[in-house]
Design an enzyme around this catalytic site. Structure first.
Site, PDB file in Angstrom:
ATOM      1  N   ARG A   1       0.837  -1.206   0.000  1.00  0.00           N
ATOM      2  CA  ARG A   1       0.000   0.000   0.000  1.00  0.00           C
ATOM      3  C   ARG A   1       0.875   1.262   0.000  1.00  0.00           C
ATOM      4  NH1 ARG A   1      -5.231  -0.134   3.733  1.00  0.00           N
ATOM      5  NH2 ARG A   1      -3.744   0.361   5.375  1.00  0.00           N
TER       6      ARG A   1
ATOM      7  N   LEU B   1       4.035   4.796   7.515  1.00  0.00           N
ATOM      8  CA  LEU B   1       5.310   4.205   7.913  1.00  0.00           C
ATOM      9  C   LEU B   1       5.247   2.682   7.863  1.00  0.00           C
ATOM     10  CD1 LEU B   1       8.119   4.288   9.399  1.00  0.00           C
ATOM     11  CD2 LEU B   1       6.816   4.441  11.527  1.00  0.00           C
TER      12      LEU B   1
ATOM     13  N   LEU C   1       6.028  -0.150   9.603  1.00  0.00           N
ATOM     14  CA  LEU C   1       6.345  -0.380  11.018  1.00  0.00           C
ATOM     15  C   LEU C   1       7.310  -1.536  11.235  1.00  0.00           C
ATOM     16  CD1 LEU C   1       2.784   0.131  12.544  1.00  0.00           C
ATOM     17  CD2 LEU C   1       4.727   1.682  12.711  1.00  0.00           C
TER      18      LEU C   1
ATOM     19  N   GLY D   1       2.016   8.370   8.034  1.00  0.00           N
ATOM     20  CA  GLY D   1       3.076   8.995   7.254  1.00  0.00           C
ATOM     21  C   GLY D   1       2.646   9.363   5.846  1.00  0.00           C
TER      22      GLY D   1
ATOM     23  N   GLU E   1       1.306  12.703   6.266  1.00  0.00           N
ATOM     24  CA  GLU E   1       2.443  13.604   6.458  1.00  0.00           C
ATOM     25  C   GLU E   1       3.100  13.925   5.113  1.00  0.00           C
ATOM     26  OE1 GLU E   1       4.493  13.034  10.651  1.00  0.00           O
ATOM     27  OE2 GLU E   1       4.304  11.088   9.655  1.00  0.00           O
TER      28      GLU E   1
ATOM     29  N   GLU F   1      -1.290   6.620  14.811  1.00  0.00           N
ATOM     30  CA  GLU F   1      -0.141   6.551  15.720  1.00  0.00           C
ATOM     31  C   GLU F   1      -0.554   6.470  17.188  1.00  0.00           C
ATOM     32  OE1 GLU F   1       1.424   8.548  11.982  1.00  0.00           O
ATOM     33  OE2 GLU F   1      -0.437   8.517  13.142  1.00  0.00           O
TER      34      GLU F   1
END
Length: 261
Positions: free
Chosen positions: A29, A67, A69, A112, A115, A135
């Site tokens: 993704r 992100l 992880l 992210g 972001e 988060e």
């Protein structure tokens, strides 16, 4: 003129003076790992002065799910700080780089990914887009500049809500609170981005620079300092040769009049 440059996790296609940058990690993704953040940094640093506008999108069903992880679960504090600063460096290249950047958002624009989108200058959402900052539910805090950029897009109160509750916003809700500036049907985002990019590419380069680099800094200054900076930037832009050409076209040929849409 069309050309393509292939990174491992990015594709860059040049369409005359417009660059189309695509995240190419659809199986994940388009989640951002260390290699992808490094490639984004390298990519946006490498654009030549011939590039006048940039479009950023994601391959597959999602823009970017945030992100990866799996890479950070065992990070120490120093490693986490350095990792966050890598994101800051890459996203600064997007926000304060060579040319204005238009994001085409669809599917997941999460963590992210949000972001990343917030570092661009114009955001187009297809109706499939959805937004979240998970988060807070994972014991984390934003680390890619979200506390600075996302809070300015939607406001601290809304960002607080998303992080504390895990709430997911749909494309319409995101449009209402300013995450996106345009909303399109599925599959129409790139077409809209190309339309906007062509217009942006025809602007005076100094004006585009002022909007990208100076406007956000003026917004962070106190009123009197901001007004002084504005006057200096306005004088620089007004005397640029490209500006004089555009003014002549308007005054002498009556081009580019503002019309009601």
């Amino acid at each position: 003129m069309t050309s393509t440059k292939q990174y491992n996790l990015l594709s860059v296609k040049m369409l005359d003076n417009i660059a189309l940058v695509t995240l190419t990690r659809p199986a994940k993704r388009n989640a951002i790992n260390l290699d992808l953040i490094s490639e984004l940094n390298q990519c946006f640093q490498s654009f030549s002065e011939d590039v006048k506008a940039i479009i950023l999108n994601g391959e597959g069903e999602h823009f970017c799910a945030g992100l990866d992880l799996s890479e950070v679960r065992e990070h120490t504090v120093p490693q986490s700080v350095l990792h966050s600063r890598m994101w800051h460096e890459a996203f600064n290249q997007i926000q304060f780089g060579r040319a204005p950047v238009i994001a085409v958002m669809h599917g997941a624009v999460v963590g992210g990914g949000l972001e990343l989108a917030s570092a661009t200058h114009i955001r187009i959402a297809e109706s499939s887009a959805f937004y979240a900052l998970p988060e807070g539910k994972r014991g984390l805090f934003v680390g890619g500049g979200g506390s600075v950029r996302i809070s300015r897009l939607m406001g601290v109160n809304r960002m607080t809500d998303l992080m504390l509750t895990g709430r997911v916003l749909n494309a319409e809700e995101g449009q209402q609170i300013g995450v996106s500036t345009y909303l399109t049907e599925p599959g129409k985002g790139l077409e809209k981005a190309m339309e906007l990019a062509k217009g942006i590419a025809s602007n005076a380069e100094m004006t585009n620079y002022a909007v990208m680099h100076m406007l956000p800094r003026i917004a962070d200054q106190n009123i009197q300092d901001g007004l002084a900076t504005e006057s200096l930037m306005a004088a620089v832009a007004q005397t640029d040769p490209a500006t004089r050409r555009l003014l002549a076209e308007f005054l002498d040929q009556k081009k580019n009049k503002v019309q009601r849409s």
